[in-house]
Enzyme design. Structure first.
Site, short mmCIF file in Angstrom:
data_model
loop_
_atom_site.label_atom_id
_atom_site.label_comp_id
_atom_site.label_asym_id
_atom_site.label_seq_id
_atom_site.Cartn_x
_atom_site.Cartn_y
_atom_site.Cartn_z
N HIS A 1 17.41 -1.34 -28.34
CA HIS A 1 17.19 -1.54 -26.90
C HIS A 1 16.14 -0.55 -26.38
O HIS A 1 15.25 -0.92 -25.61
CB HIS A 1 18.48 -1.29 -26.10
CG HIS A 1 19.60 -2.25 -26.36
ND1 HIS A 1 20.90 -1.86 -26.61
CD2 HIS A 1 19.62 -3.61 -26.38
CE1 HIS A 1 21.66 -2.92 -26.78
NE2 HIS A 1 20.91 -4.00 -26.65
N LYS B 38 35.72 -8.29 -21.92
CA LYS B 38 37.03 -7.95 -21.37
C LYS B 38 37.42 -6.53 -21.69
O LYS B 38 37.96 -5.82 -20.87
CB LYS B 38 38.08 -8.93 -21.89
CG LYS B 38 37.98 -10.29 -21.22
CD LYS B 38 39.23 -11.12 -21.39
CE LYS B 38 39.08 -12.47 -20.73
NZ LYS B 38 38.21 -13.39 -21.51
N ARG C 214 15.29 -10.11 -32.60
CA ARG C 214 15.33 -9.31 -33.83
C ARG C 214 15.02 -10.15 -35.05
O ARG C 214 14.41 -9.69 -36.00
CB ARG C 214 16.71 -8.66 -34.00
CG ARG C 214 17.01 -7.60 -32.99
CD ARG C 214 18.47 -7.30 -32.94
NE ARG C 214 19.21 -8.51 -32.56
CZ ARG C 214 20.50 -8.52 -32.24
NH1 ARG C 214 21.19 -7.40 -32.29
NH2 ARG C 214 21.10 -9.63 -31.89
N SER D 120 24.72 -3.98 -30.79
CA SER D 120 25.79 -3.18 -30.18
C SER D 120 27.12 -3.49 -30.87
O SER D 120 27.93 -2.61 -31.10
CB SER D 120 25.90 -3.50 -28.69
OG SER D 120 24.72 -3.14 -28.03
#
Ligand code: PNS
Length: 162
Positions: free
Chosen positions: A18, A42, A91, A129
């Site tokens: 990022h 969540k 990517r 991530s």
């Protein structure tokens, strides 16, 4: 005309991939807003306040990088900020299908907003991530894959848990 770009995402956590895209965007556009989607997951690893705090710390010396949050439709946020470009990182080919669907849906919703895809440096092409969270949680090392502040905050969370 000045170009204001929005780089949206979950950033849970911010990775060096990022960071690479944001730095490239900051060189290409007059201003780039890192826009974090509220309530994307969540059970996130980092709260929204922590994610914002991390990104602001990483880009504190980049005057044309802003960190913000948004809720609802991305194109509504982009229009509200009077931006004209959405930046997304690509990517690998495997990213392409989902990204193309999003770009075309966003174009259908707001034809004046252009999506620009940028490739991170090859050394970051496998980082996500999701994998960072999984590797760290299972005791693997993420050094060099995330900014130092992320590594520190991950360790703090681990210490707090034991
Ligand atoms: O980091 P991510 O999870 O790949 O980011 C996805 C994101 C935040 C760019 C996407 O889910 C999004 O734009 N969400 C906002 C809601 C929206 O506009 N949905 C329609 C997209 S075509």
């Amino acid at each position: 005309m000045s170009t204001l770009a929005v780089y949206p995402g979950s950033f849970d956590p911010l990775t060096n991939g990022h960071v690479d895209i944001i730095e490239r965007g900051a060189r290409l556009f007059d201003r780039i807003i890192v826009a974090m989607l509220v309530n994307a997951e969540k059970s996130p690893m980092f709260t929204m306040a922590e994610r914002v705090d991390i990104a602001r710390a990483v880009f504190k010396d980049h005057p044309n990088v802003e960190v913000d949050t948004f809720e609802g439709l991305l194109v509504d946020y982009v229009a509200r900020r009077k931006a004209n470009v959405i930046v997304r990182g690509l990517r690998a080919v495997s990213d392409f299908e989902y990204e193309m669907q999003m770009a075309l849906m966003n174009r259908e919703l707001a034809g004046a907003i252009e999506t620009v895809f940028m490739m991170p440096a090859a050394q970051y092409s496998y980082i996500s991530s999701r994998l960072i969270k999984e590797v760290f949680t299972l005791g693997g090392k993420v050094h060099g894959l995330v900014p130092e502040i992320v590594e520190r905050r991950l360790r703090d969370k681990q210490t707090a848990r034991v």
